[in-house]
Design an enzyme around this catalytic site. Sequence first.
Site, PDB file in Angstrom:
ATOM      1  N   SER A  94       2.988   4.093   8.743  1.00  0.00           N
ATOM      2  CA  SER A  94       3.562   3.037   7.920  1.00  0.00           C
ATOM      3  C   SER A  94       4.733   3.569   7.091  1.00  0.00           C
ATOM      4  O   SER A  94       5.642   4.177   7.640  1.00  0.00           O
ATOM      5  CB  SER A  94       2.443   2.456   7.061  1.00  0.00           C
ATOM      6  OG  SER A  94       2.850   1.271   6.474  1.00  0.00           O
ATOM      7  N   ASP A 216       1.119  -6.843  14.689  1.00  0.00           N
ATOM      8  CA  ASP A 216       1.047  -6.171  13.390  1.00  0.00           C
ATOM      9  C   ASP A 216       1.864  -6.993  12.405  1.00  0.00           C
ATOM     10  O   ASP A 216       3.078  -7.094  12.546  1.00  0.00           O
ATOM     11  CB  ASP A 216       1.614  -4.746  13.532  1.00  0.00           C
ATOM     12  CG  ASP A 216       1.590  -3.987  12.221  1.00  0.00           C
ATOM     13  OD1 ASP A 216       1.169  -4.566  11.205  1.00  0.00           O
ATOM     14  OD2 ASP A 216       2.006  -2.809  12.216  1.00  0.00           O
ATOM     15  N   HIS A 244      -2.418  -2.901  11.887  1.00  0.00           N
ATOM     16  CA  HIS A 244      -1.442  -1.971  11.323  1.00  0.00           C
ATOM     17  C   HIS A 244      -1.953  -0.529  11.316  1.00  0.00           C
ATOM     18  O   HIS A 244      -1.240   0.382  10.931  1.00  0.00           O
ATOM     19  CB  HIS A 244      -1.104  -2.425   9.897  1.00  0.00           C
ATOM     20  CG  HIS A 244       0.019  -1.662   9.282  1.00  0.00           C
ATOM     21  ND1 HIS A 244       1.272  -1.563   9.883  1.00  0.00           N
ATOM     22  CD2 HIS A 244       0.105  -0.963   8.131  1.00  0.00           C
ATOM     23  CE1 HIS A 244       2.055  -0.838   9.115  1.00  0.00           C
ATOM     24  NE2 HIS A 244       1.378  -0.452   8.055  1.00  0.00           N
TER      25      HIS A 244
END
Lengths: 267, 402
Positions: A94, A216, A244
């Site tokens: 991320s 996502d 995610h």
Amino acid sequence: MDIYQRNNITILGKGTIPMIFAHGFGCAQHMWRDIWPAFENEYKIVLFDYVGSGKSDLSAYNEERYANLNGYAEDVLDICKALKLKDAVFVGHSVSSIIGVLASLKEPSFFQSLVMIGPSPRYVNDLAYHGGFEKKDIDELLVTMEQNYEGWANFLAPVIMKNPERPQLSQELTESFCATDPTIARQFAEVTFLSDNRKDLNKVTHPSLILQCSDDIIAPLAVGLYLKANLKNSTIKIMKATGHCPHISDPQETIQLMKEYLTQLNH
Amino acid sequence: MRDIDILPLLHIMPAGCVLFDDNGIIQSVNNSLSHLLEYPSQELIGKHIEYIFTVSSRILYQTQVYPSFKLNEKVDEVALSLKSKQGKTIPVLFYCNRTVVEEKIRNVCIIVSAWERQKQMTEISEAKRVQQIVKENETLKKLKEELEIHEQQLDRQIFLLLERNQEHVQLNKVLSHDLQEQIRKIGVFSDLLQSTDELRNNSESKSHLQKIQKSVLKLQNLIRSLQLFVHLDSIEERLTQLKVEDIIKEAKKEAINGTGFNDFILEVGEISSFEGRSYQMKLLFTELFKNAIQNRNPDNRLAIHIESLLIEENMYLANNKRYRYTEHIRIKISDNGDGFENQYSSYIFGLFNKLNTKTDRVGLGLALVKHIVSYHYGTITATSEVGKGSSFIIVLPILQPK
């Protein structure tokens, strides 16, 4: 300052090539528990918590430094310097994908390649750019976070990790799940979701792998394709895994794609 | 008493109940939930659990709730918001368990609306904000006191700096005049001595005298360099937006003039304009080029490569508690020369430190470069590999602090 303690560094593995695992917002190093063992024979595994997350030294938190992703990138560089790492594989989840980008621009020799899991250079939509969110969604997120932290409900409280396959690890990896300090978590959320690093992408020289999940909402497909188009020397893999956190929901697919990429890269 | 069949009651209990699989796909919802969400239950089955959340709750679910749930197989009392079919936002508390029932994995979730809790939370948040303001006020007061102390410290430091500056001016005078005058005299008199008959016939004394003259030349050279170093601070040069390409061209010329060597390649990538003092910057590049020329590898044709990148760096250099990231330019100047061992990477910037003893340079060039970089609130580092070449990395703010 003892960087080992500050960033709660864990060194594992039998290999020599460093592989640094950087957790994302809302997580800490134990997120990688199903991933790193697959690389321990070939790599020197480096796990850590950003200052303010996990079991890092909260007293080292500096509101000014961590008001910018560059402050987090400095954590990564501090660790590389303390451990004298060169040509490392940087694996970021991320927001850490972008933190890795920033670190690689500042000290290119520390890194060999960047593996980005669910990356996004900007979360908020901007004209023709589709990041997936509006500013008001992020504002609401901050309020929702506050509502979770202010009260009695604390699903972020410390827990003992379940790790039946590796009982010897459960002791070491006893973690508080996330940043337990609400102010820090809020600031991390703000810095993450309001960041815009699109201008940095074309500066990247290292080869990169983009692991794009199906479905996502945090980093939608359009964002993955945007990254692919703007990162020289990048490879994108669309995963079967949804959500995610493929390193948690589908570690096998994550490992397999990482291995394929790294084998190809180093031959 | 006979057990009451609880299953039908599941639909009317005062809480939403939802079952989903490990991919997050909804398998079943009770009537209370579909009523709360204003959706017929068939419309929810097969959808992802995220579907019933507001956007912000989806973010929280993906980044915090889901990982926590996955690792611990349960989450309790998470405050989230649902979005109804009509677009209404409903504050709820979310509880979830992962259990195996009859060899099937069941993720069972209970959702209860939490309007009162939300109201209370909003009040708490409001109260906290007020508290925060009070706290900030106190911090401000403390900061004011600290500022006073810092100002006093700064004043003392400025006072010392002014003194030091005066000393510099005097030192410069000594260097440029008094010292040079004495050396000139030694030169003149040794020249006179050389022409006398006694010396002309005495080869031993003649050689001594030549040594004196050689030292005089060296000394003059040294003083000139020192003067340049000290002089740099005393010239008042305006800050301008630098045309770096032009500066590099001129610096190349000067380096060629200064060394008499021109057989090298200079490759310059795109360099953004930044604020600085153009004379000093020219000197900086000249000295770096001269350094590369002096330390070239005789087996390779010298190639110097310059590239740059915009990055954000902390503008605070001395205070390690303060951070403000501003735009900086990172310039990398690399060559394919002799290189040096990395243990010397800070030594080379020291005044009169030189690694290459073959050259007659005094070891001032890189000290000058560092001095100029510092004068522009920047940093310089060097890395090198013996036999392969050296790289100098200079990081400078795009805009000089006011």
